[in-house]
Design a protein around this motif. Sequence first.
Motif, short mmCIF file in Angstrom:
data_model
loop_
_atom_site.label_atom_id
_atom_site.label_comp_id
_atom_site.label_asym_id
_atom_site.label_seq_id
_atom_site.Cartn_x
_atom_site.Cartn_y
_atom_site.Cartn_z
N GLY A 73 39.83 46.67 34.29
CA GLY A 73 40.06 45.44 35.02
C GLY A 73 39.38 44.30 34.35
N SER A 74 39.51 43.14 34.92
CA SER A 74 38.92 41.95 34.33
C SER A 74 37.80 41.45 35.20
CB SER A 74 39.98 40.86 34.17
OG SER A 74 40.40 40.42 35.43
N SER A 75 36.93 40.68 34.58
CA SER A 75 35.88 40.02 35.31
C SER A 75 35.67 38.66 34.70
CB SER A 75 34.58 40.83 35.26
OG SER A 75 34.14 40.97 33.94
N GLY A 76 34.86 37.85 35.30
CA GLY A 76 34.66 36.52 34.73
C GLY A 76 34.40 35.52 35.83
N ALA A 77 35.19 34.43 35.85
CA ALA A 77 34.93 33.36 36.80
C ALA A 77 35.14 33.83 38.23
CB ALA A 77 35.85 32.20 36.50
N ALA A 78 34.27 33.39 39.09
CA ALA A 78 34.44 33.64 40.51
C ALA A 78 35.48 32.67 41.06
CB ALA A 78 33.10 33.43 41.22
N PRO A 79 35.97 32.90 42.28
CA PRO A 79 36.92 31.95 42.86
C PRO A 79 36.44 30.51 42.72
CG PRO A 79 36.74 33.87 44.26
CD PRO A 79 35.72 34.04 43.17
N GLY A 80 37.34 29.68 42.25
CA GLY A 80 36.97 28.30 41.98
C GLY A 80 36.69 28.06 40.53
N GLY A 81 36.61 29.14 39.72
CA GLY A 81 36.47 28.98 38.29
C GLY A 81 35.10 28.48 37.87
N THR A 82 34.05 28.88 38.54
CA THR A 82 32.73 28.36 38.21
C THR A 82 32.11 29.07 37.04
OG1 THR A 82 31.61 29.93 39.68
CG2 THR A 82 32.36 27.84 40.63
N GLY A 83 32.64 30.22 36.66
CA GLY A 83 32.06 30.98 35.57
C GLY A 83 31.00 31.96 36.03
N SER A 84 30.68 32.00 37.31
CA SER A 84 29.73 32.98 37.81
C SER A 84 30.39 34.34 37.93
CB SER A 84 29.19 32.54 39.17
OG SER A 84 30.23 32.36 40.10
N ALA A 85 29.59 35.37 38.07
CA ALA A 85 30.11 36.74 37.98
C ALA A 85 31.06 37.03 39.13
CB ALA A 85 28.95 37.73 38.01
N ALA A 86 32.15 37.70 38.79
CA ALA A 86 33.11 38.17 39.78
C ALA A 86 32.86 39.66 40.00
CB ALA A 86 34.53 37.92 39.27
N PRO A 87 33.58 40.30 40.94
CA PRO A 87 33.42 41.73 41.13
C PRO A 87 33.63 42.48 39.82
CG PRO A 87 34.72 40.80 42.91
CD PRO A 87 34.51 39.71 41.91
N SER A 88 32.91 43.56 39.63
CA SER A 88 32.95 44.27 38.35
C SER A 88 34.32 44.85 38.11
CB SER A 88 31.92 45.39 38.36
OG SER A 88 32.35 46.47 39.17
N PRO A 89 34.70 45.02 36.84
CA PRO A 89 36.01 45.58 36.55
C PRO A 89 36.17 46.98 37.08
CG PRO A 89 34.68 45.40 34.55
CD PRO A 89 33.96 44.64 35.63
N GLY A 124 41.01 30.91 42.75
CA GLY A 124 40.71 29.94 43.79
C GLY A 124 41.59 28.71 43.75
N GLU A 125 42.30 28.49 42.65
CA GLU A 125 43.24 27.37 42.59
C GLU A 125 44.56 27.74 43.26
OE1 GLU A 125 41.79 24.99 38.58
OE2 GLU A 125 43.53 26.32 38.45
N SER A 126 45.35 26.73 43.55
CA SER A 126 46.64 26.94 44.20
C SER A 126 47.78 26.61 43.25
CB SER A 126 46.76 26.06 45.45
OG SER A 126 45.78 26.40 46.40
N THR A 188 52.97 26.91 49.19
CA THR A 188 51.80 26.82 48.31
C THR A 188 50.99 28.10 48.44
OG1 THR A 188 51.69 24.41 48.49
CG2 THR A 188 49.69 25.55 47.79
N VAL A 189 50.62 28.66 47.32
CA VAL A 189 49.87 29.91 47.29
C VAL A 189 48.44 29.62 46.86
CG1 VAL A 189 49.70 32.22 46.30
CG2 VAL A 189 51.96 31.21 46.74
N ASP A 190 47.48 30.01 47.68
CA ASP A 190 46.05 29.84 47.41
C ASP A 190 45.52 31.16 46.85
OD1 ASP A 190 43.32 29.44 47.40
OD2 ASP A 190 43.16 28.97 49.53
#
Length: 555
Positions: A73-89, A124-126, A188-190
Amino acid sequence: MTGQESPEERSPEERAPDGRPLDERAARRGTGRRRFLGLAGGAAAGVGLTACGTGSGSANRALAATASSGAGGSSGAAPGGTGSAAPSPQRENDKPGNPDWRIGNAGPDQAIEGWADKVSVLPGESFGLHVSTTAPGYKVSAYRMGWYGGARGRLVWQSDQLPGTKQSAAALDPRTRMISTDWSKSTTVDTTGWPEGSYLLRLDAADGAGQRYVPVTVRSAVTAGKLVVVNAVATWQAYNTWSGYNLYNGENGAYATRSLVVSFDRPYHEYDGAGLFMVYETPLIALAERLGLPLAYTTSTDLAGQPGLLKGALAVLSLGHDEYWSPEQRANVAAARDAGTNLAILGANCCFRRVRYDPSPTGPDRQVVCYKDSFQQDPGYKAGGLPTNDYRVAPHADPESSLLGVIYDGYPVDAPYVVGDPGHWLFAGTGVQAGDSFAHLVGVEYDRVNTGFDTPRPIEILAHSPVVCEGRKSFSDTAFYRAPSGAGVFASGTMRWVESLDASGDGSSGADHAMDARTAAMTQRVTENLLQAFVAGPAGAAHPPQDNVAAVYGT
């Protein structure tokens, strides 16, 4: 050389294993994996090329035992694209999948279809969905594509029942023959809470009237320390025949009536709306996520528009058929290679066409411009921009081999893949011997090492497979070279590499171009060896290639 398209390119079509054309209905629905890319007659089209010429003048897989069960799986930016850690792959791909993501009832043409007004968004973007349907209502289900214990997809979000409406007919631009729609936004999809990855949205019309896909990428804001999966959206759109036109031919099948510009403001026709994503990209994504590798996701348009996106990336993965590149994308990938980022070309005919992105009424980078041999008519070229033609062709010739190591050599072929150096580290664990061959793995387009073009050295040829392309003898080469930065660059030399990862049985069914489970076991293991080496750092420095071009070609 005439500079004209070949007959194959004027009349591309899918064919069954016995060579007969598939009926249009079966080809559109894409059920099962079949002999694909009569559709791709493409790469030879254009200046100075014939279909087979370059104008150069010169089982459930053996890998199952070694794969990380349920990981990936992928990891990386949290919702909103802040660059903080997301759930582990690992946690993402340990979640149960939903094998029912596949379309079982496409329904009649225009029963339901749609497009997204952004090819990618940060978590986190729509984005807006533009849907047309003959049904009174529909639902949208968003599936993230991955491994998920073999299910290959997970339901991440589902809409309520939405009202349906039949939207206006497609519009044809008389100057460029571009097909587009001005459909109003249906919903619109969030994407808040959606993990990064490649998604298929499934549109389900009410009362079982029909189903279609809409692809979208939830991209990574940060790629450092990751293998970067590139969704080749420009190439998907180039081959998109929705409403009868693409960059190869018009509604009457003639090259002269082809589109000069194609728009993302329309549905995809192929594979029930999924475009080329299904055949050329999903098998590699499933394998990489199954192995639990650190992945980031992006698209060809994002690589073009974000010069710093690849900073610190471990590798860039180009999948299957990634033909259309803008100069900005090419420059950014080359800069990453020169900074130590590895590059894998898991296909053929990569980086062959030079394109420009123009805006549409929907937003920026929504039109792919590629005039090919008519580039002098391109307003962008007249205004002083680069020609939108083949990279290797003047003016501003810049053959793709300077980046890839190999260069596109022809279409169409169907040939065995022949192992040259079984002791090479990439073949470790495969059990192959020198001269072993794997039927049908080379096709339908292929690349080779050709030092008549700018070729990085040292470069090592690992597989050297004889082909005959419309009477012309040549070779398909799998090659690996080291960049001065230490980065490793791998090119499979065949467009079928990713497709082969899903091959099964003895090939007698004709599925997957009649490739078999033995072929899949080999390509899966080689791909695993490659990706694991890339995760470890600059692979050219760790595994220096031994230049053997003179020995292989006898010069």
